[in-house]
Design a protein around this motif. Structure first.
Motif, mmCIF file in Angstrom:
data_model
loop_
_atom_site.group_PDB
_atom_site.id
_atom_site.type_symbol
_atom_site.label_atom_id
_atom_site.label_comp_id
_atom_site.label_asym_id
_atom_site.label_seq_id
_atom_site.Cartn_x
_atom_site.Cartn_y
_atom_site.Cartn_z
ATOM 1 N N TYR A 76 0.856 -1.183 0.000
ATOM 2 C CA TYR A 76 0.000 0.000 0.000
ATOM 3 C C TYR A 76 0.892 1.232 0.000
ATOM 4 O O TYR A 76 1.973 1.217 0.595
ATOM 5 C CB TYR A 76 -0.918 -0.005 1.228
ATOM 6 N N ILE A 77 0.412 2.276 -0.683
ATOM 7 C CA ILE A 77 1.235 3.473 -0.821
ATOM 8 C C ILE A 77 0.507 4.656 -0.186
ATOM 9 O O ILE A 77 -0.710 4.769 -0.312
ATOM 10 C CB ILE A 77 1.456 3.792 -2.321
ATOM 11 N N THR A 78 1.250 5.515 0.481
ATOM 12 C CA THR A 78 0.628 6.763 0.928
ATOM 13 C C THR A 78 1.338 7.929 0.245
ATOM 14 O O THR A 78 2.538 7.855 -0.014
ATOM 15 C CB THR A 78 0.762 6.961 2.455
ATOM 16 N N ILE A 79 0.557 8.955 -0.066
ATOM 17 C CA ILE A 79 1.160 10.171 -0.635
ATOM 18 C C ILE A 79 0.618 11.406 0.095
ATOM 19 O O ILE A 79 -0.365 11.326 0.834
ATOM 20 C CB ILE A 79 0.900 10.303 -2.155
ATOM 21 N N GLU A 82 2.155 14.220 -8.736
ATOM 22 C CA GLU A 82 3.297 13.659 -9.462
ATOM 23 C C GLU A 82 3.603 12.258 -8.920
ATOM 24 O O GLU A 82 3.733 11.293 -9.682
ATOM 25 C CB GLU A 82 4.491 14.591 -9.222
ATOM 26 N N ALA A 83 3.685 12.166 -7.594
ATOM 27 C CA ALA A 83 3.961 10.866 -6.981
ATOM 28 C C ALA A 83 2.811 9.896 -7.268
ATOM 29 O O ALA A 83 3.032 8.722 -7.575
ATOM 30 C CB ALA A 83 4.155 11.027 -5.476
ATOM 31 N N PHE A 84 1.567 10.425 -7.194
ATOM 32 C CA PHE A 84 0.420 9.565 -7.448
ATOM 33 C C PHE A 84 0.527 8.932 -8.839
ATOM 34 O O PHE A 84 0.408 7.720 -9.002
ATOM 35 C CB PHE A 84 -0.885 10.361 -7.324
ATOM 36 N N ASP A 85 0.780 9.773 -9.831
ATOM 37 C CA ASP A 85 0.834 9.260 -11.202
ATOM 38 C C ASP A 85 1.951 8.234 -11.377
ATOM 39 O O ASP A 85 1.788 7.219 -12.053
ATOM 40 C CB ASP A 85 1.038 10.411 -12.198
ATOM 41 N N PRO A 136 -2.900 0.036 -8.247
ATOM 42 C CA PRO A 136 -4.225 0.586 -8.527
ATOM 43 C C PRO A 136 -4.523 1.790 -7.612
ATOM 44 O O PRO A 136 -4.069 1.818 -6.464
ATOM 45 C CB PRO A 136 -5.186 -0.562 -8.235
ATOM 46 N N ALA A 137 -5.277 2.736 -8.148
ATOM 47 C CA ALA A 137 -5.532 4.001 -7.444
ATOM 48 C C ALA A 137 -6.108 3.790 -6.054
ATOM 49 O O ALA A 137 -5.807 4.546 -5.128
ATOM 50 C CB ALA A 137 -6.470 4.876 -8.268
ATOM 51 N N ASP A 138 -6.915 2.745 -5.869
ATOM 52 C CA ASP A 138 -7.547 2.604 -4.548
ATOM 53 C C ASP A 138 -6.572 2.127 -3.468
ATOM 54 O O ASP A 138 -6.928 2.058 -2.298
ATOM 55 C CB ASP A 138 -8.761 1.659 -4.635
ATOM 56 N N ARG A 139 -5.358 1.783 -3.859
ATOM 57 C CA ARG A 139 -4.361 1.426 -2.841
ATOM 58 C C ARG A 139 -3.281 2.516 -2.680
ATOM 59 O O ARG A 139 -2.264 2.298 -2.043
ATOM 60 C CB ARG A 139 -3.737 0.065 -3.136
ATOM 61 N N ILE A 140 -3.566 3.663 -3.295
ATOM 62 C CA ILE A 140 -2.685 4.820 -3.071
ATOM 63 C C ILE A 140 -3.475 5.810 -2.220
ATOM 64 O O ILE A 140 -4.475 6.366 -2.672
ATOM 65 C CB ILE A 140 -2.263 5.473 -4.403
ATOM 66 N N LEU A 141 -3.059 5.967 -0.985
ATOM 67 C CA LEU A 141 -3.887 6.686 -0.021
ATOM 68 C C LEU A 141 -3.307 8.068 0.286
ATOM 69 O O LEU A 141 -2.094 8.227 0.388
ATOM 70 C CB LEU A 141 -3.969 5.874 1.283
ATOM 71 N N ASP A 142 -4.217 9.043 0.439
ATOM 72 C CA ASP A 142 -3.776 10.407 0.736
ATOM 73 C C ASP A 142 -3.657 10.627 2.251
ATOM 74 O O ASP A 142 -4.554 10.241 2.995
ATOM 75 C CB ASP A 142 -4.818 11.419 0.217
ATOM 76 N N TYR A 143 -2.592 11.232 2.658
ATOM 77 C CA TYR A 143 -2.455 11.601 4.068
ATOM 78 C C TYR A 143 -1.959 13.036 4.199
ATOM 79 O O TYR A 143 -1.338 13.574 3.289
ATOM 80 C CB TYR A 143 -1.506 10.646 4.802
ATOM 81 N N GLY A 189 10.012 18.413 2.513
ATOM 82 C CA GLY A 189 9.265 18.087 1.301
ATOM 83 C C GLY A 189 8.280 16.961 1.527
ATOM 84 O O GLY A 189 8.280 16.329 2.591
ATOM 85 N N PRO A 190 7.430 16.695 0.526
ATOM 86 C CA PRO A 190 6.439 15.624 0.662
ATOM 87 C C PRO A 190 7.119 14.263 0.676
ATOM 88 O O PRO A 190 8.206 14.106 0.126
ATOM 89 C CB PRO A 190 5.584 15.778 -0.596
ATOM 90 N N SER A 191 6.451 13.305 1.313
ATOM 91 C CA SER A 191 7.019 11.963 1.302
ATOM 92 C C SER A 191 5.974 10.984 0.814
ATOM 93 O O SER A 191 4.795 11.313 0.699
ATOM 94 C CB SER A 191 7.481 11.577 2.706
ATOM 95 N N SER A 192 6.450 9.802 0.519
ATOM 96 C CA SER A 192 5.554 8.752 0.070
ATOM 97 C C SER A 192 6.019 7.482 0.753
ATOM 98 O O SER A 192 7.192 7.120 0.678
ATOM 99 C CB SER A 192 5.671 8.630 -1.451
ATOM 100 N N GLU A 193 5.079 6.836 1.476
ATOM 101 C CA GLU A 193 5.496 5.666 2.253
ATOM 102 C C GLU A 193 4.961 4.385 1.631
ATOM 103 O O GLU A 193 3.887 4.369 1.043
ATOM 104 C CB GLU A 193 4.944 5.757 3.677
ATOM 105 N N ILE A 194 5.730 3.331 1.846
ATOM 106 C CA ILE A 194 5.275 2.022 1.391
ATOM 107 C C ILE A 194 4.927 1.205 2.630
ATOM 108 O O ILE A 194 5.747 1.079 3.553
ATOM 109 C CB ILE A 194 6.379 1.319 0.586
#
Ligand code: ATP
Ligand code: MG
Length: 870
Positions: A127-130, A144-147, A154-161, A177-182
């Motif tokens: 699962y990914i968070t952005i 940018e990270a989302f794309d 799949p989009a439903d497993r990329i979560l906004d925080y 800066g922004p981060s993205s976690e796995i």
């Protein structure tokens, strides 16, 4: 495939090495040149200067495995550790970095490839968070990270925080800066079917956890709170090795991985308790112990010993937490942690050779600390039972005293309270704790303003090895408030000022501009930036200045720095190769040197060491300095490196004959410049660590000549110029003889006095009686009384004395007390009034002191009347 932790570490590093990343080694756990940080708490710490733009990196792509410790400051996981299964105090953070090189696309592509293709983690478990954006900061969602993620996930497993989870900041100010976690879901299929992992991400679920954080550094936070885009963008990523091992080894807890299994088994053996999974409290204790032993051992190996302040105190608290869990839940009433070291070495000694090399020291320090704490613990428990007698409830203040003075964590106090059926005022405790935190925050808080650019310069050119004066201009400055004091920090384009480091204190001196002069009161290095401390700013900042180091102070410090090298060398020659530097302080007026050695250095050894250093001084060996040579070359020269120091690829070597060290300090051109080397003190600082202090040059001369002057005076006094020692011994001998003679004369005098007194006794009312003033001191009268008690029968004697002060001493023999009921102690109180004083004592002997000698005769009369009336 069997993913051992060693293999995981290696695979990670090799993967990024394959993408042209340079593999660098872990920085030490203890941070030395950053006032905002005690311990390395993230992989990026050692690269901070590149993010801040203080220095240009040699490699723009770097990868490593960094030892991290999260037990203080912004990242403090201590209270979670052991209670959960995936937070440690010390852990290894695998990371890859880009310094103004690649950005989001490569970072995300490689992370995905490594996790799913190389490590083979199932894609549907990730699962990914952005970052969702932030209105207040005026930041948009990180589309940018989302794309980039959406190519794989799949989009439903990329979560906004929001920014609390997905916006990373180095501190109150600086790069961010922004981060993205796995995140990864390691629950069983059954569990997975019941609850969607999306609902568990970032919810502290032990099986749906974050493993990797990718940070995209692209802003700079100003002191005003405003964000400015950074000209250079960077990548900073961090993945916990222990968590990754849990995932790849198909375990449900970090503690079930190979990293901890040996340790757990060793703990079972030492304590005789098993890690069963059935007793929560015991299991937590196991996890606390096997986790903490790593943090403690690695810190000691990196040169941080437990102590009363700062980083040392944090280590002491970790050790105490482990001891206390062992004490309360595994019934360990004696030191036991140190016995686990060999298991740790078996597990990690290969990847971290410093553990093996320093095992004796680590073991000694740990054992002594444990024993000392167990004693404190016992005292605290005693204190608690005394408290119990007087109170029905444990007040917050008392719980805090136990915490603060006796090292009791609140759960131990809670346990004791419950055992005794007492209530604990937890809120009161929390308040006392908070108050203390606020007090110390106030005492240490430092507020730094933004840097103000004057004449922008890329970095500071340090010229202090070759000159002590330079034409400079001010690059930037900032205002700093600490406690109630205000001062400024100044960065120059070029500087001869040595910044505090390697034990040597920073240079002092002046900054001159025409007729105006400003004093620089200290120089320090902060994230590789040389910062000069001044109380006030020059009126005009733009122009050229002359920066002048205080040369006398610098030269004296250089003498002492060279002296530490010679001392280190002599110590190893005379005491043995086990001697390793464990800390030093090099000041202009003296030096201090701490080293590992397991007993007191004897006087003879100290003499030998001092003699050896002075021989090296007399040899006048010239300095051989190699600047900027590769580490390999330095090692070939036989250079000594210190554990816990951070060395770059290019190092500086300081060689005086056979003494070869990696060192950044300032030194004399040849050893003869030391003039004279004198040891002044030898003590212990901790188990296995000795400390010596020494002086050189003018200071040593002053010391020695002062001593010789004293000796001359003594020689004069004892009238033996040639051999004052013999003279003094003679005087002492005579003195002893005279004392003896005085004692025997005194005895004779007492005997004579006694005989005289006895002859004066006259019979009164059937009792032997005497009352008169004698010429004896109080001590002699007392001696006499005790003797007469045995010899005399049927007697009452009152002796007055005017020696120094007025006293009365009354002797009443036991038979008179028995037959007539008169007691010296009672009688004396009345008699004392005559001399305007007071007194008391036993039935057979009592004394009184007073002011009026005229009343003595009245007192004699009164006792005579008394005896007549008996
Ligand atoms: P968490 O929310 O789980 O505490 P974090 O947000 O504090 O994690 P980061 O600061 O992003 O974590 O650190 C990067 C990685 O380091 C994490 O993804 C995790 O794998 C690992 N990590 C962080 N803290 C710990 C810890 N105390 N013990 C072990 N691993 C950790
Ligand atoms: Mg955390």
């Amino acid at each position: 495939m069997q993913w051992t932790s060693n293999k995981i570490r290696k695979t990670f590093l090799e993967f990024f090495n394959g993408q042209n990343h340079k593999i660098v080694s872990s920085a030490p756990l203890v941070v030395k040149d950053d006032p905002t940080l005690m311990f390395t708490n993230a992989g990026m710490n050692q690269f901070k200067e590149f993010f801040l733009g203080n220095e240009k990196p040699e490699n723009t792509r770097v990868t490593d495995s960094q030892k991290c410790l999260r037990v203080s400051g912004k990242h403090n996981d201590l209270e979670e550790v052991g209670v959960d299964t995936y937070h440690h105090t010390m852990f290894e953070m695998l990371g890859n970095w880009s310094f103004n090189d690649y950005f989001k696309e490569e970072t995300i592509d490689w992370a995905w490839k490594l996790l799913t293709e190389v490590f083979g983690i199932y894609k549907d478990r990730l699962y990914i968070t952005i970052f969702e954006g932030d209105k207040e900061d005026g930041l948009p969602r990180d589309t940018e990270a989302f794309d980039l993620w959406n190519k794989y996930v799949p989009a439903d497993r990329i979560l906004d925080y929001d920014k609390s989870d997905n916006f990373w900041e180095m501190g109150d100010t600086g790069p961010c800066g922004p981060s993205s976690e796995i995140h990864v879901d390691i629950r069983s299929d059954e569990e997975r079917n019941k609850v969607d992992a999306k609902k568990l991400v970032n919810r502290d679920h032990p099986q749906v956890i974050e493993i990797w954080n990718l940070v995209f550094i692209q802003y700079n936070r100003q002191a005003s709170g405003e964000l400015k885009p950074l000209p250079a963008k960077h990548i900073d990523t961090g993945m916990g090795l222990e968590r990754l091992a849990m995932v790849l080894q198909d375990k449900q807890s970090n503690y079930d991985t190979d990293l901890f299994q040996n340790l757990i088994q060793a703990t079972e053996k030492v304590t005789g308790v098993s890690y069963s999974g059935s007793d929560q409290k015991k299991d937590i204790a196991f996890r606390v112990i096997v986790d903490h032993i790593r943090a403690i051992s690695f810190s000691i190996a990196d040169g941080q010993l437990p102590s009363n302040t700062g980083a040392g105190y944090v280590i002491r608290r970790i050790l105490r937490r482990a001891v206390r869990y062992g004490y309360s839940f595994l019934d360990q009433k004696e030191a036991f942690l140190y016995k686990l070291l060999s298991a740790l070495i078996k597990e990690m000694g290969e990847a971290f050779p410093e553990l093996k090399k320093q095992s004796t020291l680590i073991e000694k320090v740990m054992k002594e600390e444990e024993e000392a704490f167990l004693r404190t613990l016992e005292k605290g428990i005693q204190k608690f039972s005394e408290y119990r007698k007087k109170h029905d409830k444990v007040e917050g203040e008392f719980a805090f005293e136990l915490y603060d003075t006796y090292g009791f964590p609140i759960d131990l106090t809670d346990l004791l309270a419950r055992e005794e059926g007492m209530k604990l005022d937890l809120d009161g405790f929390k308040k006392a704790l908070e108050d203390q935190k606020n007090r110390s925050r106030k005492a240490t808080s430092m507020e730094a303003g933004d840097w103000v650019e004057v004449n922008p310069a890329e970095s500071t050119n340090f010229v202090g090895y070759d000159q002590t004066e330079a034409e400079v201009s001010v690059a930037r400055y900032r205002e700093v408030k600490q406690k109630d004091k205000k001062y400024y920090q100044l960065v120059l384009d070029e500087t001869p000022f040595y910044p505090e480091g390697g034990g040597q204190v920073g240079d002092k001196g002046n900054l001159k501009n025409g007729s105006s002069q400003i004093s620089i009161f200290d120089t320090k290095k902060e994230n590789n930036l040389i910062v000069h401390f001044i109380k006030e700013l020059p009126k005009e900042l733009k122009g050229k200045f002359t920066a002048e180091v205080d040369v006398t102070k610098r030269e004296n410090a250089a003498r002492n720095h060279t002296a530490t090298h010679l001392l280190h060398h002599a110590l190893r020659e005379i005491l043995g190769e086990h001697v390793e530097q464990k800390g030093s302080l090099v000041r202009p007026d003296y030096l201090r040197f701490d080293f590992s050695h397991f007993q007191k250095v004897t006087d003879e050894e100290l003499q030998q060491i001092e003699k050896r250093v002075n021989e090296l001084v007399l040899e006048n060996t010239p300095l051989v300095e190699k600047r900027n040579i590769p580490m390999d070359e330095a090692m070939q020269m036989g250079a000594l490196a210190l554990f816990g120091e951070k060395y770059g690829d290019a190092v500086r070597v300081i060689k005086f004959g056979d003494s070869v060290e990696l060192c950044g300090g300032t030194h004399v051109p040849a050893t003869g410049a030391l003039g004279l080397f004198k040891l002044t003190n030898e003590t212990s600082v901790a188990a296995g660590i000795r400390r010596v202090e020494a002086i050189t040059g003018a200071e040593a001369y002053r010391y020695v000549s002062e001593r010789i002057q004293q000796l001359d005076i003594i020689a004069e006094e004892v009238k033996n110029k040639k051999d004052p020692v013999k003279g003094v011994q003679q005087v002492i001998g005579q003195n002893r003889e005279l004392s003896k003679q005085i004692d025997s004369l005194k005895q004779k005098e007492e005997v004579a006095e006694r005989n005289a007194l006895l002859s004066e006794l006259k019979e009164l009312n059937g009792i032997q009686f005497l009352a008169k003033t004698v010429d004896l001191d109080a001590g002699s009268i007392k001696n006499l009384a005790f003797k007469l008690r045995k010899e005399l029968k049927n007697a009452v004697i009152l002796l007055g004395s005017k020696d120094k002060k007025v006293t009365l001493s009354l002797i009443v023999t036991d038979d008179v007390t028995q037959s007539k009921g008169i007691k010296a102690g009672e009688e004396i109180r009345d008699l004392a009034q005559h001399i305007k004083g007071g007194g008391g004592g036993q039935p057979f002997f009592a004394t009184a002191g007073g002011k009026d000698a005229n009343g003595l005769d009245e007192a004699y009369k009164q006792i005579e009347e008394k005896v007549k009336s008996l």
